[in-house]
Design a protein around this motif. Structure first.
Motif, PDB file in Angstrom:
ATOM      1  N   SER A 101       0.831  -1.203   0.000  1.00 24.08           N
ATOM      2  CA  SER A 101       0.000   0.000   0.000  1.00 24.08           C
ATOM      3  C   SER A 101       0.867   1.256   0.000  1.00 24.08           C
ATOM      4  N   TRP A 102       1.905   1.266   0.824  1.00 22.04           N
ATOM      5  CA  TRP A 102       2.779   2.428   0.901  1.00 22.04           C
ATOM      6  C   TRP A 102       3.571   2.603  -0.390  1.00 22.04           C
ATOM      7  N   ALA A 103       4.016   1.514  -0.988  1.00 16.95           N
ATOM      8  CA  ALA A 103       4.735   1.612  -2.262  1.00 16.95           C
ATOM      9  C   ALA A 103       3.837   2.243  -3.327  1.00 16.95           C
ATOM     10  N   ALA A 104       2.544   1.886  -3.312  1.00 14.40           N
ATOM     11  CA  ALA A 104       1.600   2.478  -4.265  1.00 14.40           C
ATOM     12  C   ALA A 104       1.383   3.961  -3.982  1.00 14.40           C
ATOM     13  N   VAL A 105       1.336   4.328  -2.700  1.00 21.64           N
ATOM     14  CA  VAL A 105       1.223   5.741  -2.335  1.00 21.64           C
ATOM     15  C   VAL A 105       2.421   6.519  -2.877  1.00 21.64           C
ATOM     16  N   LYS A 106       3.600   5.974  -2.716  1.00 18.79           N
ATOM     17  CA  LYS A 106       4.803   6.667  -3.188  1.00 18.79           C
ATOM     18  C   LYS A 106       4.792   6.825  -4.710  1.00 18.79           C
ATOM     19  N   ARG A 107       4.186   5.857  -5.400  1.00 22.22           N
ATOM     20  CA  ARG A 107       4.087   5.959  -6.866  1.00 22.22           C
ATOM     21  C   ARG A 107       2.940   6.852  -7.303  1.00 22.22           C
ATOM     22  N   SER A 161      -7.065  10.832  -2.023  1.00 19.95           N
ATOM     23  CA  SER A 161      -7.047  10.957  -3.484  1.00 19.95           C
ATOM     24  C   SER A 161      -6.669   9.628  -4.127  1.00 19.95           C
ATOM     25  N   MET A 162      -6.007   8.758  -3.358  1.00 18.95           N
ATOM     26  CA  MET A 162      -5.594   7.442  -3.856  1.00 18.95           C
ATOM     27  C   MET A 162      -6.440   6.305  -3.305  1.00 18.95           C
ATOM     28  N   THR A 163      -6.820   6.389  -2.030  1.00 23.00           N
ATOM     29  CA  THR A 163      -7.522   5.272  -1.382  1.00 23.00           C
ATOM     30  C   THR A 163      -9.030   5.444  -1.350  1.00 23.00           C
ATOM     31  N   GLY A 164      -9.553   6.623  -1.713  1.00 20.18           N
ATOM     32  CA  GLY A 164     -10.932   6.905  -1.389  1.00 20.18           C
ATOM     33  C   GLY A 164     -11.056   7.082   0.117  1.00 20.18           C
ATOM     34  N   HIS A 165     -12.284   7.125   0.597  1.00 22.54           N
ATOM     35  CA  HIS A 165     -12.554   7.387   2.014  1.00 22.54           C
ATOM     36  C   HIS A 165     -12.930   6.078   2.710  1.00 22.54           C
ATOM     37  N   LEU A 166     -12.077   5.637   3.633  1.00 24.66           N
ATOM     38  CA  LEU A 166     -12.275   4.369   4.318  1.00 24.66           C
ATOM     39  C   LEU A 166     -13.110   4.513   5.593  1.00 24.66           C
ATOM     40  N   LEU A 167     -13.794   5.624   5.756  1.00 23.46           N
ATOM     41  CA  LEU A 167     -14.686   5.860   6.891  1.00 23.46           C
ATOM     42  C   LEU A 167     -13.974   5.572   8.214  1.00 23.46           C
ATOM     43  N   GLY A 168     -14.465   4.600   8.992  1.00 25.39           N
ATOM     44  CA  GLY A 168     -13.874   4.318  10.294  1.00 25.39           C
ATOM     45  C   GLY A 168     -12.471   3.773  10.249  1.00 25.39           C
ATOM     46  N   ALA A 169     -12.022   3.321   9.107  1.00 21.50           N
ATOM     47  CA  ALA A 169     -10.648   2.828   8.954  1.00 21.50           C
ATOM     48  C   ALA A 169      -9.695   3.915   8.496  1.00 21.50           C
ATOM     49  N   ALA A 170     -10.222   5.034   8.019  1.00 16.34           N
ATOM     50  CA  ALA A 170      -9.382   6.054   7.384  1.00 16.34           C
ATOM     51  C   ALA A 170      -8.279   6.543   8.302  1.00 16.34           C
TER      52      ALA A 170
END
Length: 413
Positions: A24-30, A336-345
């Motif tokens: 997940s973090w690698a995708a954020v960095k990209r 902007s990348m994950t959408g809104h994860l509500l209680g997990a955000a």
């Protein structure tokens, strides 16, 4: 009583960008986008066709097939993230006092996937025919309970339910619990799985969701084009420890939790205070709690939902809390990348913020095109950047006026 130091020694995540924190973090960095057409159900006939789904998730990779059937998707996500956090921390429960190990694991809604399925079954076959596991599958605290059972944590076990602030409240409450001497270890985080026709319909009726069909224009925090958030799903987990306890067992320290602030707008069930004063109060309290000046903070992982009211209100809040320093702050939204994860955000974003400190990298707000004068912060547009930051903050703002901010400090041996 002297306040004890609290550090992060393990983290895990299941997100629309990856099935673990590393991916997940690698995708954020990209700067990758996890948003796409809905596949969990057929959205035909509904206004919303996009979501940020967790892809290729197989609960039987870490759960017995029979056990997995008794757990809602949100609990499955939570167990995966918690397993990752415990494993990455190298925590061995046979060497711990289980009564001094706590769980603070949140969910904003709980088992919505099960609620939808069993309501349909009850309407068709009679409500006495719903699953005997229906109640333990849907109540919001079952992620926390199942994590405690799975890992043998016998201390306080609780589930903050504060809408989109839930995950940050869980991390912050766990921080205080350890700092004030009630536990040495706590698994903290949040989980959500609400990409269902009923949940999406409810948020659509609230005019909260983006209704377009282009993922590149869907979740655009702080952009003048923003028109609603994109529903995401997943879980984040952080293993928090008292500093001396972590040192004694030779744990790798990832970051320090320095401060926590909470407030309530006491204004409206869904709309934030337009002047941002409620959210600013949470940020100011977090700074004061950590004994940190505004000028020491270099990055904020914003709540940044891509809704007109939130992003403008949060911008005003940052300016109130940080004064002139707000112009020098990097303030990006990984939604902007994950959408809104509500209680997990808040939990996932806390993990991303810890990684930003650890790797000296500030995530971008991707798909940013049209500046809005009401959101005139440095939003790290489109491309992340290398930057060494000592303190970073993560904000979460929830329906009901709930505001929560946590302050993390870069760990340097």
């Amino acid at each position: 009583m002297e306040k004890r130091r609290v550090v992060i020694t393990g983290m895990g995540a299941v997100t629309p960008l990856g099935l673990n924190l590393a991916d997940s973090w690698a995708a954020v960095k990209r700067g990758e986008c996890g948003i796409g057409p809905i596949t969990l159900y057929d959205p035909a006939g509904q206004k919303v066709s996009l979501a940020a789904e967790v892809k290729n998730f197989d609960p039987t990779a870490f759960l017995d097939k029979k056990e997995a059937r008794k757990l809602d998707r949100c609990v499955q996500f939570a167990l995966s993230a918690a397993d990752q956090a415990v494993a990455s921390a190298g925590l061995l429960m046979e060497q711990e006092d289980a009564g001094r190990c706590a769980v603070f694991f949140a969910s904003g809604i709980g088992g919505f996937t099960t609620i939808q399925a069993e309501c349909l079954k009850g309407a068709e076959k009679g409500y006495d025919r719903v699953s005997p596991f229906f109640i333990p599958m849907v109540i919001a605290n079952m992620a926390a309970g199942n994590i405690a059972i799975r890992h043998g944590f016998g201390g306080m076990c609780t589930c903050p339910v504060t809408a989109c602030a839930s995950g940050t409240n869980a991390v912050g409450d766990a921080f205080r619990h350890i700092r004030d001497g009630y536990a040495e270890v706590a698994l903290a985080g949040g989980t959500e799985a609400s990409i269902t026709p009923l949940a999406m319909g409810g948020f659509t009726s609230l005019h909260a969701l983006h209704t377009g069909d282009d993922p590149a224009c869907a979740s655009v925090p702080f952009d003048a084009r923003r028109s609603g958030f994109v529903m995401g799903e997943g879980a984040g987990a952080l293993l928090l420890e008292e500093y001396e306890h972590a040192v004694r067992r030779g744990a790798t320290i990832l970051a320090e939790v320095a401060g926590y602030g909470v407030s309530c707008d006491a204004h409206h069930i869904t709309a934030p205070l337009p002047d941002g004063s409620g959210a600013a109060r949470a940020m100011t309290l977090a700074l004061a709690d950590g004994g940190v000046s505004p000028e020491q903070v270099g990055y904020i992982n914003a709540h940044g939902t891509s809704t007109p009211l939130n992003d403008a209100g949060e911008t005003a809040a940052v300016k109130l809390a940080f004064g002139e320093h707000a112009a020098k702050l990097a303030v990006s939204s990984t939604k902007s990348m994950t959408g809104h994860l509500l209680g997990a955000a808040g939990a996932v974003e806390a993990a991303f913020t810890a990684m930003a400190l650890r790797e000296d990298f500030l995530p971008a707000t991707i798909h940013y095109e049209q500046p809005d004068p009401a959101c005139d912060l440095d939003v790290v547009p489109n491309t992340g950047r290398m930057a060494r930051v000592q303190y970073a903050m993560s904000n979460s703002l929830g329906f009901g006026g709930h505001n929560a901010s946590i302050l993390l400090k870069k760990w340097e041996d």
